[in-house]
Design a protein around this motif. Structure first.
Motif, short mmCIF file in Angstrom:
data_model
loop_
_atom_site.label_atom_id
_atom_site.label_comp_id
_atom_site.label_asym_id
_atom_site.label_seq_id
_atom_site.Cartn_x
_atom_site.Cartn_y
_atom_site.Cartn_z
N ARG A 116 96.77 33.94 49.31
CA ARG A 116 98.03 33.33 49.76
C ARG A 116 98.63 32.47 48.65
O ARG A 116 99.84 32.52 48.39
CB ARG A 116 97.76 32.50 51.02
CG ARG A 116 99.00 31.90 51.64
CD ARG A 116 98.70 31.31 53.01
NE ARG A 116 97.53 30.46 53.03
CZ ARG A 116 97.49 29.21 52.55
NH1 ARG A 116 98.58 28.70 52.01
NH2 ARG A 116 96.38 28.50 52.60
N GLU A 117 97.80 31.72 47.94
CA GLU A 117 98.30 30.87 46.85
C GLU A 117 98.92 31.72 45.74
O GLU A 117 99.97 31.38 45.20
CB GLU A 117 97.16 30.03 46.28
CG GLU A 117 96.69 28.92 47.21
CD GLU A 117 95.44 28.23 46.67
OE1 GLU A 117 94.96 28.61 45.59
OE2 GLU A 117 94.97 27.30 47.35
N VAL A 118 98.25 32.84 45.42
CA VAL A 118 98.78 33.72 44.37
C VAL A 118 100.12 34.30 44.80
O VAL A 118 101.07 34.35 44.01
CB VAL A 118 97.76 34.85 44.07
CG1 VAL A 118 98.40 35.93 43.20
CG2 VAL A 118 96.53 34.28 43.39
N ALA A 119 100.22 34.72 46.06
CA ALA A 119 101.47 35.30 46.54
C ALA A 119 102.60 34.27 46.49
O ALA A 119 103.73 34.59 46.08
CB ALA A 119 101.29 35.81 47.97
N LEU A 120 102.29 33.04 46.86
CA LEU A 120 103.30 31.98 46.82
C LEU A 120 103.73 31.70 45.37
O LEU A 120 104.92 31.53 45.08
CB LEU A 120 102.75 30.70 47.45
CG LEU A 120 102.63 30.70 48.98
CD1 LEU A 120 101.91 29.46 49.46
CD2 LEU A 120 104.02 30.79 49.61
N GLN A 121 102.74 31.70 44.47
CA GLN A 121 103.05 31.45 43.06
C GLN A 121 103.92 32.56 42.50
O GLN A 121 104.89 32.32 41.77
CB GLN A 121 101.75 31.34 42.26
CG GLN A 121 101.94 30.93 40.80
CD GLN A 121 102.58 29.55 40.67
OE1 GLN A 121 102.09 28.59 41.25
NE2 GLN A 121 103.68 29.47 39.93
N GLU A 122 103.59 33.82 42.85
CA GLU A 122 104.38 34.95 42.37
C GLU A 122 105.79 34.91 42.91
O GLU A 122 106.75 35.20 42.20
CB GLU A 122 103.68 36.25 42.76
CG GLU A 122 102.40 36.51 41.96
CD GLU A 122 101.63 37.73 42.42
OE1 GLU A 122 100.68 38.10 41.74
OE2 GLU A 122 101.99 38.29 43.50
N ALA A 123 105.91 34.51 44.17
CA ALA A 123 107.25 34.42 44.76
C ALA A 123 108.06 33.32 44.06
O ALA A 123 109.26 33.48 43.79
CB ALA A 123 107.13 34.12 46.25
N ALA A 124 107.37 32.20 43.74
CA ALA A 124 108.07 31.10 43.06
C ALA A 124 108.49 31.54 41.66
O ALA A 124 109.61 31.23 41.21
CB ALA A 124 107.14 29.87 42.99
N ASN A 125 107.60 32.26 40.97
CA ASN A 125 107.93 32.73 39.62
C ASN A 125 109.12 33.69 39.66
O ASN A 125 110.00 33.66 38.80
CB ASN A 125 106.72 33.43 38.98
CG ASN A 125 105.61 32.46 38.68
OD1 ASN A 125 105.83 31.23 38.64
ND2 ASN A 125 104.41 32.98 38.47
N ALA A 126 109.13 34.58 40.68
CA ALA A 126 110.20 35.56 40.78
C ALA A 126 111.54 34.88 41.06
O ALA A 126 112.59 35.37 40.66
CB ALA A 126 109.87 36.56 41.89
N ALA A 127 111.48 33.74 41.72
CA ALA A 127 112.73 33.04 42.08
C ALA A 127 113.30 32.23 40.92
O ALA A 127 114.44 31.78 40.99
CB ALA A 127 112.47 32.12 43.27
N MET A 128 112.47 32.05 39.86
CA MET A 128 112.94 31.21 38.74
C MET A 128 113.90 31.97 37.82
O MET A 128 113.85 33.16 37.69
CB MET A 128 111.73 30.72 37.93
CG MET A 128 110.94 29.66 38.70
SD MET A 128 109.37 29.22 37.90
CE MET A 128 110.00 28.47 36.42
#
Ligand code: SF4
Length: 241
Positions: free
Chosen positions: A229-241
């Motif tokens: 879940r942490e990885v998915a959240l991090q990837e989503a945050a990276n994609a939004a940057m």
């Protein structure tokens, strides 16, 4: 000496060129180590027979231990010699290499009175012969020193896997948990009753202020799932940057 595991039979499933990432993100490598040992993702583990169940449990303990700082053998409750013997017996397809699953030095097993008490409690009530239950007694005892629910700190997917493990290998002890106590608290209750170890402040549970700690629900999120879940959240945050 640094030793590590490469499962050559599943080399295509993992990136063997990523040793630096191991140091960068040990928690991520918990799942990779599980896959290297068993050939499967933890979420897809097949545990229908006892042998595969034992391999799943031990791979889970090693994976979650490898997600933490410190020597792997110590985190898993074994000496280095025991860990190497365990790997050879249960995961013979995994080849030893200096890149994966570091095992530092020829360390002895953890030397701690509390670990020894829990380990001896389990060892004295084994229901299977052989090395696996002996190793598991040491591993469960060491992981019981960690702060979360025991099944979580064993890297298991849910509490029922811990119950199955205890009933399979430590049946005489596990079957005494007739009131479905939390497993870690149950061990200490047994130590109170058998050896005078001090956890219980009253002889009767219903009059004890710690009742909720001993009998509360043992639910939660597995540490592998938490990491996903942490990885998915991090990837989503990276994609939004
Ligand atoms: S509820 Fe209190 S008395 Fe009962 S096992 Fe827990 S600590 Fe001991």
């Amino acid at each position: 000496m640094t030793i590590a595991i490469v499962d050559t039979s599943h080399a295509a499933a993992v990136n063997l060129q990523a040793p630096l990432a191991f140091e960068d993100d040990k928690r991520h490598h918990g799942r990779q180590i599980y896959r290297l040992l068993t050939g499967n993702d933890p979420a897809e583990a097949v545990i229908d027979d006892d042998f595969n169940f034992d391999r799943h449990v031990i791979a889970s303990i090693l994976a979650v231990s490898a997600m933490e700082h410190g020597a792997l053998a110590e985190r898993a409750g074994l000496s280095t010699v025991e860990l190497i013997a365990l790997l050879a017996q249960l995961f013979p397809a995994a080849a030893i290499d200096s890149t994966w699953l570091p095992i530092n030095g020829a360390a002895p097993a953890p030397d701690d009175d509390e670990i020894a008490m829990v380990r001896d409690l389990l060892t004295a009530q084994r229901s299977t012969d052989g090395d696996v239950s002996r190793w598991l007694a040491a591993m469960v005892a060491r992981r019981a020193m960690e702060p979360n629910h025991l099944w979580e700190d064993l890297g298991l997917r849910e509490r029922s896997e811990l119950s199955r493990l205890l009933m399979r290998h430590f049946g005489p002890l596990a079957s005494r948990n007739t009131r479905n106590m939390r497993w870690k608290r149950f061990f200490y209750r047994m130590l109170c009753e058998d050896d005078g170890f001090v956890m219980c402040t009253t002889p009767v549970c219903t009059q004890c202020n710690d009742f909720a700690l001993c009998f509360g629900e043992e639910s939660g999120e597995s540490r592998m799932a938490e990491r996903r879940r942490e990885v998915a959240l991090q990837e989503a945050a990276n994609a939004a940057m």
